[in-house]
Design a protein around this motif. Sequence first.
Motif, PDB file in Angstrom:
ATOM      1  N   ARG A 896       0.850  -1.192   0.000  1.00 30.02           N
ATOM      2  CA  ARG A 896       0.000   0.000   0.000  1.00 30.02           C
ATOM      3  C   ARG A 896       0.884   1.240   0.000  1.00 30.02           C
ATOM      4  O   ARG A 896       1.804   1.357   0.815  1.00 30.02           O
ATOM      5  N   HIS A 934     -10.811   1.988  -9.537  1.00 28.15           N
ATOM      6  CA  HIS A 934     -11.639   2.508  -8.443  1.00 28.15           C
ATOM      7  C   HIS A 934     -12.915   1.668  -8.398  1.00 28.15           C
ATOM      8  O   HIS A 934     -13.832   1.882  -9.198  1.00 28.15           O
ATOM      9  N   VAL A 938     -15.313   2.575  -3.392  1.00 26.10           N
ATOM     10  CA  VAL A 938     -14.346   3.681  -3.398  1.00 26.10           C
ATOM     11  C   VAL A 938     -14.813   4.789  -4.330  1.00 26.10           C
ATOM     12  O   VAL A 938     -14.701   5.975  -4.020  1.00 26.10           O
ATOM     13  N   GLY A 954      -3.466   3.475  -2.218  1.00 27.84           N
ATOM     14  CA  GLY A 954      -3.986   2.192  -2.638  1.00 27.84           C
ATOM     15  C   GLY A 954      -2.921   1.125  -2.734  1.00 27.84           C
ATOM     16  O   GLY A 954      -1.743   1.363  -2.419  1.00 27.84           O
ATOM     17  N   LYS A 955      -3.327  -0.036  -3.178  1.00 24.25           N
ATOM     18  CA  LYS A 955      -2.447  -1.195  -3.268  1.00 24.25           C
ATOM     19  C   LYS A 955      -1.898  -1.323  -4.688  1.00 24.25           C
ATOM     20  O   LYS A 955      -2.646  -1.221  -5.657  1.00 24.25           O
ATOM     21  N   GLU A 966      -4.834  -0.161  -7.090  1.00 22.99           N
ATOM     22  CA  GLU A 966      -6.224  -0.337  -6.683  1.00 22.99           C
ATOM     23  C   GLU A 966      -6.485   0.677  -5.568  1.00 22.99           C
ATOM     24  O   GLU A 966      -6.053   0.502  -4.437  1.00 22.99           O
ATOM     25  N   THR A 968      -7.802   2.996  -2.662  1.00 28.86           N
ATOM     26  CA  THR A 968      -8.662   2.870  -1.476  1.00 28.86           C
ATOM     27  C   THR A 968      -9.129   4.227  -0.972  1.00 28.86           C
ATOM     28  O   THR A 968     -10.142   4.332  -0.288  1.00 28.86           O
ATOM     29  N   SER A 969      -8.381   5.288  -1.286  1.00 26.29           N
ATOM     30  CA  SER A 969      -8.835   6.644  -0.961  1.00 26.29           C
ATOM     31  C   SER A 969      -8.200   7.632  -1.935  1.00 26.29           C
ATOM     32  O   SER A 969      -7.131   7.354  -2.498  1.00 26.29           O
TER      33      SER A 969
END
Length: 992
Positions: A896, A934, A938, A954-955, A966, A968-969
């Motif tokens: 992440r 996204h 999300v 994100g990851k 990917e 996450t915010s």
Amino acid sequence: MYLNCHSYYSLRYGTIKPERLLAIASKNGFKTLALTDINNTSACLDFARLSEKYEIKPVLGVDFRNGAYQQFILLAKNNKGFQNINAYLSQFLHDNRLEVPEVAPQLDHVFVIYPYKSQKKLHLKQNEFLGIKPQDLNALKFSKWKNLRDKLVVLQTVSFENKKGFNTHRLLRAIDNNTLLSKLPKSEEGVETDCMLSYKDLCDTYQEFPELLNNTAAILKDCHVDFDFSNEVPNNQKSYTESEDSDYELLKKLTYAGISYRYENPNEAIHSRIKKELGIIKEKGFVSYFLINWKILEYARSQDYFYVGRGSGANSIVAYLLRITDVDPIELDLYFERFINLYRKNPPDFDIDFSWKDRDDITQFIFKNFKNTALLAVYNTFKFKASVRELGKVFGLPKEEIDKLTKRRYPANTLDKLSKLVLIYSEYIQGFPNYLGIHASGIIISEKPIHYYTATFLPPKGYATTQFDMITAEDIGLYKFDILSQRGLGKIKDAVNIIKYNHSEKPPVDIHDIKRFKQDEKIKDLLRNAKAIGCFYVESPAMRMLLKKLQVDTYLGLVAASSIIRPGVAKSGMMHEYILRHRYPEYRKRAHPVLLNIMPETYGVMVYQEDVIKVAHYFGGLSLAEADKLRRGMSGKFRSREEFLSVKQLFFDNCKQKGEPEVVIHQIWNQIESFAGYAFAKGHSASYAVESYQSLFLKAYYPLEYMVATLNNFGGFYRTEFYAHEAKMHGGLIEAPCVNRSFTEAIIQDKTIFLGFMFLHALEDKTIKMLLRERTAHGVFKSLDHFIDRVPISIEQISILIKINGFRFTGVNKRELLWEAHLKIRKIKVESPRATLFQSEKVHYKMPKLPSTLLENAFEELELLGFPLCNPFKLLEKPASMVFLASDLSNFIGKRITIDGYLVTTKYTVTKNQKVMYFGTFLDGKGHFIDTVHFPPVARQFPFRGKGVYTLTGKVLEEFGCIHIEVTSMFKSAIVQDPRYVEHQNVIPASC
């Protein structure tokens, strides 16, 4: 008994679909029905085609009106009469200033019906009658016309099916008149009783005047129009020369003459393919279609126009030898039956792409050189949002309420009665035709006069345009010539010209040397690494990622990639499977043996339209005629479901008889079905690949010149800003427009690119032309005064040039120049300066020192160009962290991270659960791409908020060597306040 029926092609008046009109008539027991739409014949041919299904004899005509006021109805006795009506109507549609007169002209083979209230004289010609509406019957009893009953007919108009139809009609009339429903004049709407009565009710209504019923029946009996919808023979222009025989001799001659141009050592396979194709082309009556395409492109070459021939015709060796396409069907092993077979009724499809700058001349050439020519129309229909907006205005809703309804942002239980009505009727009129537009590319060249089939209107382009669309045209055997425009060809042509000018010492670029391009290592490197920004068709984020995953570096690989990216392959899940089988040969064993044998080149995966036909034929046991139904289904979104389903059961039955497992049959059928409306023919993909190779060659060897050409042709997939950025990444220096060095378009000098005046959004064309004309005639400008003396310009226009720093050659700060311009240019209508013997000296004012900053320049550029010329990260309120860059991501797979990215573009898709998710493309602080995913939760919580820099968390994930995050915010970063509107600005960045 009905002489005056309207479908919803009586635009913004009628409310019944043409087929529904036939269904209502059949239900009421009528065997003959007249369609007379208001000033429109769009539905006539489809009405005639569908009438057989309902066992109704069609009668065709037109209801001639000025606005909503009916002047007369013309009914065609036969096809010649229909042609005469179309020709007459077209006069009014070509010239909007003309009004329909009170008295109809004398047209052969035509009946005329006047409305009772409009007829003042008692004498009517043999073919003329007076229409009596039910509401006229009482007045008729006391009229002199009661003694002339042989001239009276029933005129029960049909415009609506029921009360809801009438309410809809009133709303459409209010939209058409741009007025509130409450203020709609009665004169602008029909009568609520304009519905279809049963035969018994109609007879009861006119029982006192049975002669009217007999006269009406006699007229309908005398009308016979007949169109052939079998499509056995095309109705396009039959011969290019004086006869079909001489056409074939010319086609043969041109074909064999093209062998030496295309092949050094033609083998037996080439000669055999030529002979086979020529035979079928002749047998199917497609010879003139080929010759007309050849003639158009011969003209294009004579004008040095670039073009790309594609479509199913690209599978044809005859097309290749005639230089209609640049795709060799022998080299690519293109499937002959996809191009043409004895069961195919319509000609092969040629889509001819031209530069957007050249297409208008090609269209003009076609209209000049071929008679019976017209553009095809499209029906622009009411869409939900537009319907809500229009109906909201009709009901008088405030803008805020309408906005909520269009965005569906409302709790349903809080809506008032009017808002509910808006939503109910907006759903109801969705799909109704609203107005006629022009098909993006279709032109028809008919053997018969165009008015034999339809009336024509004259849009701003100035070419006669049919009132029906391509579907109806094909139904009647009129097959379109597709003349398209694209910016990619304009980029290639302009880049070649720029290179020729800037590198005159080098041999001219041979942009058609595709064989060399296929072997070029620089091009292979660009493909493998997906460095194709600006290159036709291969520059989008999705294509860029696919190229990386496939590690494409060959022509055939690019051809496949061009088709794999299409929704059909992706939807079936076979894109992922193809990548697996391409990269890891052991996965090819998963393919069904029959499919692997049919499609070894694509590892048993259906990629092209012809793959579907092969699978249906060889695996599913369908005949070529049945497989051709699949081809038609894949070719058009309007009928794909019907075409596919008609052969589905046969496919399943045949496979079961062969003993194929049920699960395998379903899997393969699902792949076939996913292609409906989406698949490319292999030749079509190959044509795209040829143009991509030309673009890639220019990008590989002349990146700055190519980027200039891209900018001047308004880019491609991305905004102008990102092509300027790409030029920077290749060592280019981007300069704002300069009044002494810039032109309309961007130019390049060494490695400096001067943006053109056309990139300044508010600068007027006339200003640009005057500036350039004066500079060309009398040399460069020496100062602001010198410019003002020579160029008549308003303060608003010169302010744009000053703000963009177009006078930087003077060495004077632009804030001072703005003050000076305001003092010296009055806000009056500008006039051209008069030449005088002595130049009067301008008054010079002492200007205050008003320094401008680099940051202010960036905001001026953002306002005038749409983007800053500096790095956008320099405009952040808080500097970006720059801890991670795109180049670092490969070291953090599975981890992440947080990274800053400047938004390039987004693409949304809908999941199986009907939830929206996004794919994003960003630039890092060094200008390299970051790709993001996204997922729905999300995407809802952290939506995109327009252009700017975002902090992404994100990851980091990898798939087939392609890296993405990917998310996450995501938070949008704040930019500094605009210094032009902030007092006492003290903080000035060192660089921008």
